[in-house]
Design an enzyme around this catalytic site. Structure first.
Site, PDB file in Angstrom:
ATOM      1  N   SER A 117       0.818  -1.219   0.000  1.00 48.46           N
ATOM      2  CA  SER A 117       0.000   0.000   0.000  1.00 48.46           C
ATOM      3  C   SER A 117       0.845   1.259   0.000  1.00 48.46           C
ATOM      4  CB  SER A 117      -0.845   0.054   1.275  1.00 48.46           C
ATOM      5  OG  SER A 117      -1.758  -0.984   1.315  1.00 48.46           O
ATOM      6  N   HIS A 138      -0.857  -2.586  -7.230  1.00 47.79           N
ATOM      7  CA  HIS A 138      -1.622  -2.208  -6.032  1.00 47.79           C
ATOM      8  C   HIS A 138      -3.125  -2.239  -6.315  1.00 47.79           C
ATOM      9  CE1 HIS A 138      -2.593   1.032  -2.793  1.00 47.79           C
ATOM     10  NE2 HIS A 138      -2.773  -0.174  -2.333  1.00 47.79           N
ATOM     11  N   GLU A 150      -3.145   0.452  -9.197  1.00 46.54           N
ATOM     12  CA  GLU A 150      -2.009   1.365  -9.367  1.00 46.54           C
ATOM     13  C   GLU A 150      -0.810   0.503  -9.752  1.00 46.54           C
ATOM     14  OE1 GLU A 150      -1.954   5.240  -6.547  1.00 46.54           O
ATOM     15  OE2 GLU A 150      -1.922   3.374  -5.440  1.00 46.54           O
ATOM     16  N   ASN A 188      -2.943   6.186  -1.392  1.00 50.16           N
ATOM     17  CA  ASN A 188      -2.852   6.303   0.067  1.00 50.16           C
ATOM     18  C   ASN A 188      -2.218   7.608   0.531  1.00 50.16           C
ATOM     19  OD1 ASN A 188      -4.257   4.023   0.850  1.00 50.16           O
ATOM     20  ND2 ASN A 188      -2.538   2.742   0.211  1.00 50.16           N
TER      21      ASN A 188
END
Ligand code: CAA
Ligand code: NAD
Length: 280
Positions: A117, A138, A150, A188
């Site tokens: 993450s 991701h 991602e 994130n």
């Protein structure tokens, strides 16, 4: 590419194994204990069964998809993989150890990807002798539902490997977005400060859990409030990501003490039965 090994059978690993099997790949689902692999498999089965009940999938196809997934509790099984997608815990030491072992076990052509993450892909790649074949892939939670992947290149990731992972993401029904290697990538870096701020809002006694979540749901049209989302992600994972942001980007990302307290108490959110909400 025929065989994908997924390492970690938690909520992300299970979801990734499901979409990979649905896309027609042979999947090796790995964890450190058989009971963890079984738990991951039973959630996959439950998800597929729900799709059958809704008429989105037929029974025989469900059996074919499940039949593509084999269980593993040994990293040595990575010798059979063309691609590994690592989805173990968000911890640099654990990931570096897994990648250095995979580098020895896997054939030369095998691509090693991580669902991290927030952790640097370049540093994970440096624990191998094949950094050109290491990449971030991701997925978002819940994997079978969320469209985004991602894709993060490490410093040495080759264009060929990037292209392969981009094509695979599309085959899995996902929409890839390319991001440079930086703490928390895009997702994130933007999401976790909002969640952390929501936790500070609770910590400072400004409002209740329900009020904070309602404001973001009803006022901003978010599908779920930030505290419920934190519980879904896992508070242990939220804290690990926040620490990576704090270390890499500075003080404004400092994890809220209440988040630390909950994690110390073993209140990890939905997966442990208690977080900002009670799930028992
Ligand atoms: N697994 C599989 N399918 C699931 C699921 C799960 N865990 N949860 C829900 N679904 C499916 C349901 O079966 C349903 O499918 P159909 O459309 O076929 O009926 C669909 O999703 C909608 O579910 P529900 O009607 O039960 O509930 P909902 O409309 O409230 O949606 C939700 C649930 C999709 C989770 C929605 O609340 C949502 O989008 N929440 C935000 C999720 C989010 O932000 N994810 C990103 C987290 S951050 C991250 O992943 C990155 C990181 O590194 C931490
Ligand atoms: P989880 O706690 O649900 O599952 C982690 C699993 O990894 C557990 O079953 C654990 O037993 C297993 N594991 C730990 N060490 C292992 C090892 N050495 N070898 C094999 N398996 C091992 O966690 P999760 O939410 O599935 O997250 C997994 C990864 O995905 C983390 O890196 C996390 O940051 C990332 N991620 C999480 C989310 C999310 O919303 N939870 C979203 C995107 C990415």
């Amino acid at each position: 590419m025929k065989t994908i090994m997924v390492i970690g059978s938690g909520q992300m690993g299970g979801g990734i194994a499901q979409v990979a099997a649905q896309a027609g790949y042979s999947v090796i689902l790995n964890d450190i204990k058989e009971e963890f692999v079984n738990r991951g498999l039973s959630i996959i089965e439950k998800n597929l069964r729900r799709n059958v009940e809704k008429g989105k999938l037929n029974g025989p196809d469900m059996e074919i998809i499940l039949g593509r997934i084999t269980k593993s509790v040994s990293l040595q099984d990575a010798a059979l993989a063309d691609l590994v997608i690592e989805a173990a815990v968000e911890n640099m030491k654990v990931k570096a150890q897994i990648f250095s072992q995979l580098d020895v076990i896997c054939p030369e052509h095998t691509i090693l990807s991580t669902n991290t993450s927030s952790l640097p892909i370049t540093e994970i790649a440096a624990s191998t002798k094949r950094p050109e074949k290491v990449i971030g892939m991701h997925f978002m939670n819940p994997v079978p539902v969320m469209k985004l992947v991602e894709i993060i290149r490490g410093l040495a990731t080759s264009d060929e490997v990037y292209k392969t992972i981009e094509e695979l993401s599309l085959e899995m029904g996902k929409i890839p977005v390319e991001v440079n290697d930086a703490p928390g990538f895009i997702s994130n870096r933007v999401l976790i400060p909002m969640i952390n701020e929501a936790i500070y809002t609770l910590y400072e006694g400004i409002a209740t859990v329900e009020a904070i979540d309602n404001v973001m749901k009803l006022g901003m049209n978010h599908p779920m409030g930030p505290l419920a989302l934190a519980d879904l992600i896992g508070l242990d994972t939220v804290l690990s990501i926040c620490e990576v942001l704090h270390e890499g980007l500075g003080d404004k990302y400092r994890p809220c003490p209440l988040l630390r307290k909950y994690v110390k108490a073993g209140w990890y959110g939905k997966k442990s039965g208690r977080g900002f909400y009670n799930y028992n």
